[in-house]
Design an enzyme around this catalytic site. Structure first.
Site, PDB file in Angstrom:
ATOM      1  N   TYR A  59     -58.981 154.568  16.786  1.00  0.00           N
ATOM      2  CA  TYR A  59     -60.141 154.663  15.886  1.00  0.00           C
ATOM      3  C   TYR A  59     -59.987 153.625  14.768  1.00  0.00           C
ATOM      4  O   TYR A  59     -59.099 153.736  13.918  1.00  0.00           O
ATOM      5  CB  TYR A  59     -60.276 156.067  15.281  1.00  0.00           C
ATOM      6  CG  TYR A  59     -60.563 157.166  16.284  1.00  0.00           C
ATOM      7  CD1 TYR A  59     -61.020 156.884  17.571  1.00  0.00           C
ATOM      8  CD2 TYR A  59     -60.397 158.505  15.946  1.00  0.00           C
ATOM      9  CE1 TYR A  59     -61.291 157.895  18.478  1.00  0.00           C
ATOM     10  CE2 TYR A  59     -60.665 159.524  16.853  1.00  0.00           C
ATOM     11  CZ  TYR A  59     -61.106 159.203  18.118  1.00  0.00           C
ATOM     12  OH  TYR A  59     -61.360 160.210  19.021  1.00  0.00           O
ATOM     13  N   SER A  83     -67.383 165.931  20.123  1.00  0.00           N
ATOM     14  CA  SER A  83     -68.857 165.752  20.114  1.00  0.00           C
ATOM     15  C   SER A  83     -69.570 167.107  20.187  1.00  0.00           C
ATOM     16  O   SER A  83     -70.502 167.281  20.976  1.00  0.00           O
ATOM     17  CB  SER A  83     -69.304 164.851  21.267  1.00  0.00           C
ATOM     18  OG  SER A  83     -68.667 163.592  21.225  1.00  0.00           O
ATOM     19  N   PRO A  84     -69.173 168.083  19.361  1.00  0.00           N
ATOM     20  CA  PRO A  84     -69.788 169.414  19.461  1.00  0.00           C
ATOM     21  C   PRO A  84     -71.271 169.411  19.091  1.00  0.00           C
ATOM     22  O   PRO A  84     -71.996 170.323  19.459  1.00  0.00           O
ATOM     23  CB  PRO A  84     -68.972 170.256  18.477  1.00  0.00           C
ATOM     24  CG  PRO A  84     -68.430 169.266  17.497  1.00  0.00           C
ATOM     25  CD  PRO A  84     -68.168 168.020  18.282  1.00  0.00           C
ATOM     26  N   ALA A 102     -73.187 166.903  20.053  1.00  0.00           N
ATOM     27  CA  ALA A 102     -73.711 165.855  20.933  1.00  0.00           C
ATOM     28  C   ALA A 102     -74.038 164.613  20.094  1.00  0.00           C
ATOM     29  O   ALA A 102     -75.124 164.042  20.184  1.00  0.00           O
ATOM     30  CB  ALA A 102     -74.920 166.349  21.721  1.00  0.00           C
ATOM     31  N   GLN A 103     -73.065 164.234  19.270  1.00  0.00           N
ATOM     32  CA  GLN A 103     -73.150 163.056  18.394  1.00  0.00           C
ATOM     33  C   GLN A 103     -74.346 163.118  17.450  1.00  0.00           C
ATOM     34  O   GLN A 103     -74.904 162.081  17.067  1.00  0.00           O
ATOM     35  CB  GLN A 103     -73.127 161.769  19.223  1.00  0.00           C
ATOM     36  CG  GLN A 103     -71.810 161.638  19.984  1.00  0.00           C
ATOM     37  CD  GLN A 103     -71.533 160.275  20.556  1.00  0.00           C
ATOM     38  OE1 GLN A 103     -72.468 159.559  20.890  1.00  0.00           O
ATOM     39  NE2 GLN A 103     -70.265 159.909  20.683  1.00  0.00           N
ATOM     40  N   GLY A 104     -74.743 164.303  17.080  1.00  0.00           N
ATOM     41  CA  GLY A 104     -75.816 164.470  16.091  1.00  0.00           C
ATOM     42  C   GLY A 104     -77.146 164.840  16.712  1.00  0.00           C
ATOM     43  O   GLY A 104     -78.058 165.279  16.021  1.00  0.00           O
ATOM     44  N   LEU A 105     -77.273 164.706  18.036  1.00  0.00           N
ATOM     45  CA  LEU A 105     -78.552 165.050  18.698  1.00  0.00           C
ATOM     46  C   LEU A 105     -78.964 166.485  18.371  1.00  0.00           C
ATOM     47  O   LEU A 105     -80.138 166.767  18.104  1.00  0.00           O
ATOM     48  CB  LEU A 105     -78.414 164.892  20.221  1.00  0.00           C
ATOM     49  CG  LEU A 105     -79.674 165.257  21.006  1.00  0.00           C
ATOM     50  CD1 LEU A 105     -80.654 164.084  21.006  1.00  0.00           C
ATOM     51  CD2 LEU A 105     -79.357 165.656  22.443  1.00  0.00           C
ATOM     52  N   LEU A 106     -77.970 167.406  18.379  1.00  0.00           N
ATOM     53  CA  LEU A 106     -78.292 168.820  18.233  1.00  0.00           C
ATOM     54  C   LEU A 106     -78.641 169.215  16.798  1.00  0.00           C
ATOM     55  O   LEU A 106     -79.004 170.366  16.546  1.00  0.00           O
ATOM     56  CB  LEU A 106     -77.139 169.681  18.778  1.00  0.00           C
ATOM     57  CG  LEU A 106     -76.875 169.485  20.278  1.00  0.00           C
ATOM     58  CD1 LEU A 106     -75.597 170.207  20.713  1.00  0.00           C
ATOM     59  CD2 LEU A 106     -78.064 169.982  21.110  1.00  0.00           C
ATOM     60  N   GLY A 124     -81.161 168.003  15.456  1.00  0.00           N
ATOM     61  CA  GLY A 124     -82.628 168.015  15.494  1.00  0.00           C
ATOM     62  C   GLY A 124     -83.264 167.011  14.547  1.00  0.00           C
ATOM     63  O   GLY A 124     -84.482 167.001  14.373  1.00  0.00           O
TER      64      GLY A 124
HETATM   65  N1  LIG Z   1     -60.978 162.508  22.821  1.00  0.00           N
HETATM   66  C1  LIG Z   1     -62.049 161.773  22.982  1.00  0.00           C
HETATM   67  O1  LIG Z   1     -62.206 161.030  23.982  1.00  0.00           O
HETATM   68  C2  LIG Z   1     -63.124 161.834  21.922  1.00  0.00           C
HETATM   69  C3  LIG Z   1     -64.398 161.281  22.180  1.00  0.00           C
HETATM   70  C4  LIG Z   1     -65.370 161.395  21.176  1.00  0.00           C
HETATM   71  C5  LIG Z   1     -65.067 162.028  19.971  1.00  0.00           C
HETATM   72  N2  LIG Z   1     -63.813 162.530  19.737  1.00  0.00           N
HETATM   73  C6  LIG Z   1     -63.459 163.210  18.477  1.00  0.00           C
HETATM   74  O2  LIG Z   1     -64.452 164.183  18.175  1.00  0.00           O
HETATM   75  C7  LIG Z   1     -64.996 163.950  16.882  1.00  0.00           C
HETATM   76  C8  LIG Z   1     -66.448 164.390  16.837  1.00  0.00           C
HETATM   77  O3  LIG Z   1     -67.205 163.838  17.910  1.00  0.00           O
HETATM   78  P1  LIG Z   1     -68.412 162.813  17.688  1.00  0.00           P
HETATM   79  O4  LIG Z   1     -68.253 162.158  16.384  1.00  0.00           O
HETATM   80  O5  LIG Z   1     -68.498 161.999  18.937  1.00  0.00           O
HETATM   81  O6  LIG Z   1     -69.712 163.740  17.714  1.00  0.00           O
HETATM   82  P2  LIG Z   1     -70.275 164.945  16.822  1.00  0.00           P
HETATM   83  O7  LIG Z   1     -69.218 165.551  16.008  1.00  0.00           O
HETATM   84  O8  LIG Z   1     -71.024 165.778  17.773  1.00  0.00           O
HETATM   85  O9  LIG Z   1     -71.351 164.196  15.910  1.00  0.00           O
HETATM   86  C9  LIG Z   1     -70.997 163.644  14.670  1.00  0.00           C
HETATM   87  C10 LIG Z   1     -72.247 163.095  14.004  1.00  0.00           C
HETATM   88  O10 LIG Z   1     -73.233 164.126  13.897  1.00  0.00           O
HETATM   89  C11 LIG Z   1     -73.928 164.042  12.664  1.00  0.00           C
HETATM   90  N3  LIG Z   1     -73.663 165.295  11.924  1.00  0.00           N
HETATM   91  C12 LIG Z   1     -72.474 165.870  11.658  1.00  0.00           C
HETATM   92  N4  LIG Z   1     -72.620 167.014  10.970  1.00  0.00           N
HETATM   93  C13 LIG Z   1     -73.948 167.184  10.809  1.00  0.00           C
HETATM   94  C14 LIG Z   1     -74.720 168.181  10.176  1.00  0.00           C
HETATM   95  N5  LIG Z   1     -74.162 169.234   9.589  1.00  0.00           N
HETATM   96  N6  LIG Z   1     -76.069 168.047  10.194  1.00  0.00           N
HETATM   97  C15 LIG Z   1     -76.666 166.985  10.795  1.00  0.00           C
HETATM   98  N7  LIG Z   1     -75.974 166.001  11.408  1.00  0.00           N
HETATM   99  C16 LIG Z   1     -74.619 166.100  11.421  1.00  0.00           C
HETATM  100  C17 LIG Z   1     -73.359 162.815  11.950  1.00  0.00           C
HETATM  101  O11 LIG Z   1     -74.139 161.668  12.292  1.00  0.00           O
HETATM  102  P3  LIG Z   1     -75.465 161.148  11.485  1.00  0.00           P
HETATM  103  O12 LIG Z   1     -75.437 161.726  10.106  1.00  0.00           O
HETATM  104  O13 LIG Z   1     -75.329 159.654  11.484  1.00  0.00           O
HETATM  105  O14 LIG Z   1     -76.606 161.625  12.324  1.00  0.00           O
HETATM  106  C18 LIG Z   1     -71.979 162.670  12.572  1.00  0.00           C
HETATM  107  O15 LIG Z   1     -71.447 161.383  12.523  1.00  0.00           O
HETATM  108  C19 LIG Z   1     -64.749 162.454  16.634  1.00  0.00           C
HETATM  109  O16 LIG Z   1     -64.767 162.129  15.261  1.00  0.00           O
HETATM  110  C20 LIG Z   1     -63.387 162.285  17.254  1.00  0.00           C
HETATM  111  O17 LIG Z   1     -62.387 162.738  16.355  1.00  0.00           O
HETATM  112  C21 LIG Z   1     -62.860 162.456  20.720  1.00  0.00           C
END
Ligand SMILES: NC(=O)c1ccc[n+]([C@@H]2O[C@H](COP(=O)([O-])OP(=O)(O)OC[C@H]3O[C@@H](n4cnc5c(N)ncnc54)[C@H](OP(=O)(O)O)[C@@H]3O)[C@@H](O)[C@H]2O)c1
Length: 323
Positions: A59, A198-199, A201-205, A207
């Site tokens: 990262y 990605s709990p 779905a990278q922010g999709l959920l 809304g």
């Molecule tokens: N092991 C692996 O291969 C792997 C792969 C992927 C991720 N990961 C780990 O998992 C972590 C999380 O996954 P991810 O970052 O892919 O996806 P995620 O946690 O599903 O999505 C994060 C994004 O969602 C939005 N968000 C977060 N909290 C929110 C809230 N309360 N309300 C509205 N939007 C919100 C933010 O983006 P915006 O504000 O820009 O919309 C944020 O950057 C990573 O940081 C990493 O540590 C591991």
């Protein structure tokens, strides 16, 4: 905050903090985020009882580990620090040297959880686990974990290590429920842990994204879920999340997280783009979904059929050109 009911040296919070976003250019959050916001997010996370912090050597090419280490300062007694090795040439001396490098960047003498970032298709786990065992022997690593592993390979890794491989970090959210088939039942019955990445779905959920206003950064531009057609198709699922959210005076993102961490052997590590999101994500740990709410969300999730695979490729190209 709630914590996992499993025997580990330090407690593991049901909601952790993912830090891929820290210092990595592909999320496009900028230098000010890395220099200021990321520190504030870590500090607030500690205050709110988060113990699980997840990072990786890749990262931001070590930047995320450095930011987390600096932001934690000396305040790490209760922190369960997890990082990952990207398994290129995973021979024992390489693994040992890379583990030491990660610990140095994080400013710790011991990694609470050292994970293999993904299975190496050409090298068996016997090789990498030799290095992991050596790191455990000298006390630099407490628990070993894997990521993106199938159940068969997780078990093979465990056989190779000769002791438990505590966790498997995999994508798990209302859009991708594959871990429910084998990984979650295994974790529950064997005292292991599924770390859901990605709990949201990278922010999709959350809304907050719409057909005409998709998020603008490289990570999500490459993710078919954020194709305009898929954002539109997700409307029904978001509506289901909103309905449950209204009943709890919560947000769709919080309900999406409460859904992920409902099982006893699963924790979630959402990333956050600001302190407000972090606070909201932490509060999700206290939301208890009723059975009918849970089932309504499962049903809405099953109805969501995003365009993926080969069919998504020309659309992704078109979307990128149109940006
Ligand atoms: N092991 C692996 O291969 C792997 C792969 C992927 C991720 N990961 C780990 O998992 C972590 C999380 O996954 P991810 O970052 O892919 O996806 P995620 O946690 O599903 O999505 C994060 C994004 O969602 C939005 N968000 C977060 N909290 C929110 C809230 N309360 N309300 C509205 N939007 C919100 C933010 O983006 P915006 O504000 O820009 O919309 C944020 O950057 C990573 O940081 C990493 O540590 C591991």
């Amino acid at each position: 905050m709630r914590y996992l009911d499993i025997k580990t040296a330090k407690r593991i919070s049901k909601i952790g903090l993912g830090t891929w976003q820290f210092g990595s250019r592909e999320w496009g959050y900028g230098d000010s985020y890395a220099e200021h916001e990321a520190h504030a997010i870590v500090r607030r996370a500690v205050e709110l009882g988060i113990t699980l912090f997840d990072t990786a050597e890749i990262y931001g090419f070590g930047r995320s580990e450095r930011i987390v280490g600096q932001a934690l300062g000396d305040d790490r007694e209760s922190i369960f620090l997890a990082t990952k090795i990207f398994p290129i040439a995973p021979f024992a001396p390489v693994v040992e040297q890379r583990g030491v490098a990660s610990a140095n960047r994080l400013g710790v003498r011991r990694l609470d959880l050292y994970q293999v970032h993904q299975p190496n298709p050409a090298v068996r786990d016997r090789t990498i686990m030799r290095g992991m065992r050596a790191l455990q022997r000298v006390g630099l690593v407490d628990e070993v974990g894997v990521s993106n592993y199938s159940l068969t390979r997780w078990q093979a890794a465990e056989n190779a290590l000769g002791t438990r491989v505590l966790s498997n970090q995999v994508r798990y959210n209302l859009v991708d429920r594959a871990p429910e088939r084998e990984l979650l039942p295994y974790a529950e019955s064997h005292g292991r842990v599924v770390i859901a990445y990605s709990p949201l779905a990278q922010g999709l959920l959350s809304g907050r994204y719409h057909r005409d206003s998709p998020p603008a950064n490289r990570v999500r531009a490459a993710n078919p879920l954020f194709l305009p057609d898929n954002i539109e198709r997700a409307g029904d699922l978001i509506a289901a999340l909103r309905e449950v959210a209204d009943a709890h005076s919560a947000t769709p993102a919080q309900i999406a997280l409460a859904w992920v961490i409902r099982g006893p052997a699963v924790v979630a590590i959402p990333g956050a783009s600001n302190v407000g999101q972090l606070e909201s994500n932490v509060a999700a740990a206290d939301i208890e979904l009723a059975d009918d709410e849970y089932e309504a969300l499962q049903a809405a999730s099953s109805r969501f059929r995003p365009i993926t695979g080969r069919a998504a490729v020309p659309r992704l190209v078109r979307a990128q050109l149109g940006r």
